[in-house]
Design a protein around this motif. Structure first.
Motif, mmCIF file in Angstrom:
data_model
loop_
_atom_site.group_PDB
_atom_site.id
_atom_site.type_symbol
_atom_site.label_atom_id
_atom_site.label_comp_id
_atom_site.label_asym_id
_atom_site.label_seq_id
_atom_site.Cartn_x
_atom_site.Cartn_y
_atom_site.Cartn_z
ATOM 1 N N PHE A 172 8.668 -7.498 64.881
ATOM 2 C CA PHE A 172 10.063 -8.295 64.871
ATOM 3 C C PHE A 172 10.900 -7.787 63.812
ATOM 4 C CE2 PHE A 172 6.654 -11.137 66.453
ATOM 5 C CZ PHE A 172 7.040 -11.297 67.765
ATOM 6 N N LYS A 173 11.075 -6.511 63.725
ATOM 7 C CA LYS A 173 11.830 -6.102 62.536
ATOM 8 C C LYS A 173 13.422 -6.318 62.675
ATOM 9 C CE LYS A 173 8.656 -1.916 62.404
ATOM 10 N NZ LYS A 173 8.514 -0.503 62.575
ATOM 11 N N LEU A 174 13.852 -6.181 63.888
ATOM 12 C CA LEU A 174 15.233 -6.698 64.069
ATOM 13 C C LEU A 174 15.481 -8.236 63.662
ATOM 14 C CD1 LEU A 174 18.198 -5.895 64.723
ATOM 15 C CD2 LEU A 174 17.618 -6.560 67.161
ATOM 16 N N LEU A 175 14.678 -8.988 63.970
ATOM 17 C CA LEU A 175 14.689 -10.472 63.823
ATOM 18 C C LEU A 175 14.614 -10.536 62.254
ATOM 19 C CD1 LEU A 175 14.850 -13.388 64.813
ATOM 20 C CD2 LEU A 175 12.219 -13.150 65.075
ATOM 21 N N LYS A 176 13.562 -10.071 61.430
ATOM 22 C CA LYS A 176 13.496 -9.791 60.003
ATOM 23 C C LYS A 176 14.739 -9.537 59.428
ATOM 24 C CE LYS A 176 8.480 -8.430 59.861
ATOM 25 N NZ LYS A 176 8.335 -9.871 59.884
ATOM 26 N N GLU A 177 15.530 -8.308 59.864
ATOM 27 C CA GLU A 177 16.898 -8.169 59.176
ATOM 28 C C GLU A 177 17.777 -9.393 59.216
ATOM 29 O OE1 GLU A 177 17.591 -5.394 57.725
ATOM 30 O OE2 GLU A 177 15.787 -4.679 57.900
ATOM 31 N N TRP A 178 17.856 -9.939 60.424
ATOM 32 C CA TRP A 178 18.738 -11.371 60.689
ATOM 33 C C TRP A 178 18.226 -12.241 59.889
ATOM 34 C CZ3 TRP A 178 23.268 -11.483 63.182
ATOM 35 C CH2 TRP A 178 23.535 -10.560 64.151
ATOM 36 N N ARG A 187 7.795 -2.742 57.834
ATOM 37 C CA ARG A 187 8.711 -4.060 58.073
ATOM 38 C C ARG A 187 10.158 -3.477 58.030
ATOM 39 N NH1 ARG A 187 6.330 -9.231 57.083
ATOM 40 N NH2 ARG A 187 4.088 -8.862 56.974
ATOM 41 N N LYS A 188 10.483 -2.315 58.104
ATOM 42 C CA LYS A 188 11.810 -1.855 58.043
ATOM 43 C C LYS A 188 12.006 -1.502 59.714
ATOM 44 C CE LYS A 188 11.925 -0.466 53.287
ATOM 45 N NZ LYS A 188 12.046 0.768 52.522
ATOM 46 N N MET A 189 13.473 -1.338 60.060
ATOM 47 C CA MET A 189 14.169 -0.880 60.926
ATOM 48 C C MET A 189 13.955 0.480 61.220
ATOM 49 S SD MET A 189 15.194 -3.378 63.294
ATOM 50 C CE MET A 189 16.352 -2.445 64.324
ATOM 51 N N VAL A 190 14.447 1.214 60.056
ATOM 52 C CA VAL A 190 14.524 2.576 60.147
ATOM 53 C C VAL A 190 13.383 3.205 59.151
ATOM 54 C CG1 VAL A 190 16.041 4.503 59.543
ATOM 55 C CG2 VAL A 190 17.177 2.501 60.507
#
Length: 127
Positions: free
Chosen positions: A67-73, A121-124
């Motif tokens: 859930f990388k995007l969720l982590k960023e949020w 755990r990163k998006m990029v």
């Protein structure tokens, strides 16, 4: 270097998670301590429930794998919440050490946890 970064990440993430979970639960339960902290700022007490639930969900999002995007949020939401809390206290002249130190330390833990998070755990992905 990799081991050092992993240690920094997990220590910062543990402290962030403990702080956010503890304060989130207190906010959901509307403890007197939390009510006394938010009242001088002029915010309604029901805001505690909303922020508390968001904090608890953010901690879950940060700790659960994937859930990388969720982590960023989650990181962004916690950052906005804590900087908002710090600015709110300063804006009304509340310079009590408790009112300032709590949000300030959480901001530091958020930044450290986000910056030192593992590549998985990163998006990029870094090249």
């Amino acid at each position: 270097m990799e081991k050092r970064n992993r240690i920094i990440y997990w220590v910062a993430t543990a402290l962030l998670s403990l702080g956010m979970l503890a304060s989130g639960l207190q906010q959901v339960l509307r403890t007197q301590q939390m009510i006394d902290l938010i009242k001088p700022l002029g915010y309604p007490v029901y805001l505690l429930t909303i922020i508390g639930v968001w904090k608890i969900l953010a901690v879950i999002a940060i700790l659960v794998p994937g859930f990388k995007l969720l982590k960023e949020w989650a990181y962004a939401g916690l950052f906005f919440t804590m900087t908002g809390a710090l600015i709110s206290h300063l804006a009304v002249g509340d310079t009590d050490i408790k009112a300032i130190l709590g949000p300030l330390m959480q901001i530091i833990f958020i930044i450290l946890s986000w910056y030192f998070r593992p590549v998985s755990r990163k998006m990029v992905q870094a090249n």
